[in-house]
Design a protein around this motif. Sequence first.
Motif, PDB file in Angstrom:
ATOM      1  N   PHE A  96     -18.771  34.127  54.675  1.00 30.11           N
ATOM      2  CA  PHE A  96     -17.997  32.960  55.141  1.00 30.11           C
ATOM      3  C   PHE A  96     -17.564  33.105  56.615  1.00 30.11           C
ATOM      4  O   PHE A  96     -16.704  32.375  57.076  1.00 30.11           O
ATOM      5  CB  PHE A  96     -16.766  32.763  54.241  1.00 30.11           C
ATOM      6  CG  PHE A  96     -15.861  33.967  54.187  1.00 30.11           C
ATOM      7  CD1 PHE A  96     -16.125  35.001  53.312  1.00 30.11           C
ATOM      8  CD2 PHE A  96     -14.769  34.075  55.032  1.00 30.11           C
ATOM      9  CE1 PHE A  96     -15.305  36.128  53.268  1.00 30.11           C
ATOM     10  CE2 PHE A  96     -13.941  35.177  54.993  1.00 30.11           C
ATOM     11  CZ  PHE A  96     -14.220  36.210  54.103  1.00 30.11           C
ATOM     12  N   ALA A 130     -25.158  38.342  51.292  1.00 33.75           N
ATOM     13  CA  ALA A 130     -25.895  37.062  51.276  1.00 33.75           C
ATOM     14  C   ALA A 130     -24.914  35.896  51.408  1.00 33.75           C
ATOM     15  O   ALA A 130     -25.178  34.911  52.097  1.00 33.75           O
ATOM     16  CB  ALA A 130     -26.688  36.914  49.985  1.00 33.75           C
ATOM     17  N   PHE A 131     -23.774  36.045  50.732  1.00 29.71           N
ATOM     18  CA  PHE A 131     -22.695  35.071  50.916  1.00 29.71           C
ATOM     19  C   PHE A 131     -21.800  35.626  52.020  1.00 29.71           C
ATOM     20  O   PHE A 131     -21.317  36.752  51.931  1.00 29.71           O
ATOM     21  CB  PHE A 131     -21.886  34.916  49.616  1.00 29.71           C
ATOM     22  CG  PHE A 131     -20.665  34.065  49.789  1.00 29.71           C
ATOM     23  CD1 PHE A 131     -20.757  32.688  49.770  1.00 29.71           C
ATOM     24  CD2 PHE A 131     -19.420  34.638  49.997  1.00 29.71           C
ATOM     25  CE1 PHE A 131     -19.632  31.895  49.947  1.00 29.71           C
ATOM     26  CE2 PHE A 131     -18.294  33.857  50.176  1.00 29.71           C
ATOM     27  CZ  PHE A 131     -18.402  32.479  50.144  1.00 29.71           C
ATOM     28  N   LYS A 147     -15.518  22.541  48.397  1.00 28.41           N
ATOM     29  CA  LYS A 147     -15.576  21.547  47.315  1.00 28.41           C
ATOM     30  C   LYS A 147     -15.106  22.187  46.003  1.00 28.41           C
ATOM     31  O   LYS A 147     -14.404  21.562  45.210  1.00 28.41           O
ATOM     32  CB  LYS A 147     -16.996  21.007  47.169  1.00 28.41           C
ATOM     33  CG  LYS A 147     -17.496  20.337  48.428  1.00 28.41           C
ATOM     34  CD  LYS A 147     -18.967  19.954  48.295  1.00 28.41           C
ATOM     35  CE  LYS A 147     -19.630  19.794  49.637  1.00 28.41           C
ATOM     36  NZ  LYS A 147     -20.127  21.074  50.183  1.00 28.41           N
ATOM     37  N   ILE A 173     -28.448  26.331  54.807  1.00 31.41           N
ATOM     38  CA  ILE A 173     -27.946  27.555  54.150  1.00 31.41           C
ATOM     39  C   ILE A 173     -28.627  28.753  54.811  1.00 31.41           C
ATOM     40  O   ILE A 173     -29.846  28.935  54.697  1.00 31.41           O
ATOM     41  CB  ILE A 173     -28.195  27.519  52.622  1.00 31.41           C
ATOM     42  CG1 ILE A 173     -27.566  26.236  52.047  1.00 31.41           C
ATOM     43  CG2 ILE A 173     -27.610  28.763  51.965  1.00 31.41           C
ATOM     44  CD1 ILE A 173     -27.861  25.985  50.590  1.00 31.41           C
ATOM     45  N   LEU A 174     -27.821  29.516  55.532  1.00 31.93           N
ATOM     46  CA  LEU A 174     -28.376  30.521  56.440  1.00 31.93           C
ATOM     47  C   LEU A 174     -28.388  31.910  55.810  1.00 31.93           C
ATOM     48  O   LEU A 174     -27.442  32.300  55.102  1.00 31.93           O
ATOM     49  CB  LEU A 174     -27.564  30.526  57.736  1.00 31.93           C
ATOM     50  CG  LEU A 174     -27.516  29.158  58.447  1.00 31.93           C
ATOM     51  CD1 LEU A 174     -26.522  29.175  59.594  1.00 31.93           C
ATOM     52  CD2 LEU A 174     -28.909  28.749  58.939  1.00 31.93           C
ATOM     53  N   THR A 234     -24.257  29.030  46.575  1.00 29.24           N
ATOM     54  CA  THR A 234     -24.723  29.335  47.936  1.00 29.24           C
ATOM     55  C   THR A 234     -25.295  30.758  47.982  1.00 29.24           C
ATOM     56  O   THR A 234     -26.376  30.982  48.534  1.00 29.24           O
ATOM     57  CB  THR A 234     -23.556  29.195  48.941  1.00 29.24           C
ATOM     58  OG1 THR A 234     -22.894  27.954  48.695  1.00 29.24           O
ATOM     59  CG2 THR A 234     -24.040  29.226  50.374  1.00 29.24           C
ATOM     60  N   ALA A 264     -19.044  26.583  52.260  1.00 31.62           N
ATOM     61  CA  ALA A 264     -19.699  26.932  50.993  1.00 31.62           C
ATOM     62  C   ALA A 264     -18.738  26.964  49.816  1.00 31.62           C
ATOM     63  O   ALA A 264     -19.174  27.130  48.678  1.00 31.62           O
ATOM     64  CB  ALA A 264     -20.378  28.295  51.130  1.00 31.62           C
ATOM     65  N   SER A 307     -26.403  24.023  45.224  1.00 33.62           N
ATOM     66  CA  SER A 307     -26.754  24.210  46.636  1.00 33.62           C
ATOM     67  C   SER A 307     -28.232  23.925  46.764  1.00 33.62           C
ATOM     68  O   SER A 307     -29.036  24.481  46.008  1.00 33.62           O
ATOM     69  CB  SER A 307     -26.499  25.660  47.069  1.00 33.62           C
ATOM     70  OG  SER A 307     -25.121  25.921  47.082  1.00 33.62           O
ATOM     71  N   SER A 311     -23.727  28.639  62.348  1.00 33.43           N
ATOM     72  CA  SER A 311     -23.979  27.236  61.960  1.00 33.43           C
ATOM     73  C   SER A 311     -23.884  26.329  63.186  1.00 33.43           C
ATOM     74  O   SER A 311     -24.691  25.412  63.354  1.00 33.43           O
ATOM     75  CB  SER A 311     -22.967  26.765  60.923  1.00 33.43           C
ATOM     76  OG  SER A 311     -23.251  27.303  59.670  1.00 33.43           O
ATOM     77  N   PRO A 329     -27.739  35.529  56.324  1.00 34.84           N
ATOM     78  CA  PRO A 329     -26.990  36.306  57.321  1.00 34.84           C
ATOM     79  C   PRO A 329     -27.788  37.490  57.882  1.00 34.84           C
ATOM     80  O   PRO A 329     -27.442  38.008  58.934  1.00 34.84           O
ATOM     81  CB  PRO A 329     -25.778  36.819  56.533  1.00 34.84           C
ATOM     82  CG  PRO A 329     -25.668  35.920  55.363  1.00 34.84           C
ATOM     83  CD  PRO A 329     -27.064  35.502  55.026  1.00 34.84           C
ATOM     84  N   VAL A 336     -29.342  32.097  48.726  1.00 35.26           N
ATOM     85  CA  VAL A 336     -29.772  33.056  49.752  1.00 35.26           C
ATOM     86  C   VAL A 336     -30.473  34.249  49.095  1.00 35.26           C
ATOM     87  O   VAL A 336     -31.487  34.739  49.581  1.00 35.26           O
ATOM     88  CB  VAL A 336     -28.569  33.535  50.602  1.00 35.26           C
ATOM     89  CG1 VAL A 336     -29.006  34.577  51.633  1.00 35.26           C
ATOM     90  CG2 VAL A 336     -27.899  32.346  51.304  1.00 35.26           C
TER      91      VAL A 336
END
Length: 347
Positions: free
Chosen positions: A128, A125-126, A185, A264-265, A295, A182, A247, A134, A267, A299
Amino acid sequence: MFFCGGTVMAKIFHSCKKKSKIIAFTALVLLFFSVMLFCGFRPEKTASFFAMDTYCSVKVKGKNSADCVSEAEKLTRELDENILTRHNDFSFVSRLNSERKSVLDEKEKSRFETMLGLSRDSGGAFDFTLGALSDLWGFGEEPAVPDEKRISEVLGKTGFEKITLKGNEISFPQGIVIDMGAVGKGIALDEIKTVLDENKASSAVISIGGSILLYGKDDMTVGITDPTGKSQYMAVLIPGECCVSTSGSYERFFEQNGKKYHHILDPETGFPAENGLVSVTVCSESGLLSDALSTACFVLGKEKGMALLEKYGCEGVFIDGENGVSVTDGLKDRLEITDSRFVLRQV
Ligand code: AMP
Ligand code: MG
């Protein structure tokens, strides 16, 4: 003579009074500063600036507060421009994306290990590696719903499992575009925390977009953004010393044919994640984890997201599209819903 003598006497008397006044005044000033120090008074410095494509604000208390504030701003800008962005051609991530291999220093290696671990633990789900996806959606420029065939083509070439990390060497095939959107920051908060530690800051609040570092033993309050946009905050949280990241689908979105599409996509589908949530807030000691987990949980949805937080020993607040608020056990007594349109859900 008397008069004269009297004048001299009066002058002596007057100067005595003046001296004791000065002494009394000095004593008062000293007493004032001692009381201030005893009560925990520390010089406070603040700054606000724009970096990492978002608004940042920094407030530090402590004797080196001015240094901390300027260092925090410099560090955030440099981290963005020299390391994390993929939108110039000289940052570390930009060069990595064009060369598709690199030898990492220990800090970079540890970040990638954490991110790969979370990608696995969240069942993907996460992820990078979705920079190309995107870009296909055009977030940041002119967003539009892409052709579904193009989405599946891009998805076929992406995925964290295609990354090879052996020792300090990272490599990946063409098609992968690493995107630190994601986690950036949160990484900045971790770096700033080191500066605050080094300078023995008394307390600080560092805010970089949706990620906030609460530093020091003071009980500080953070507001949770109202995802409906009707008011500024819908709840307040007193989580203690930690990093807090949110998020939300309200942060970046566009509308097409009356439907909203956010940044927030998922995958699995290549489309914006759709599971009823509108925002997830995560508290963790680590900035990187709070940012990445918020993030990931967005998802995953509420149930799986809460299970992931438990595995990582982190706490969170999940808000759904019906204004329902679900909170993990550790934050139950630390959250106050201030907007009566929102209701607490049983977890
Ligand atoms: P955040 O606001 O911290 O939730 O991060 C959102 C940003 O992360 C997006 O703008 C993308 O750059 C990136 N992103 C989008 N979807 C994912 C995902 N499923 N996993 C990791 N990063 C993502
Ligand atoms: Mg994040």
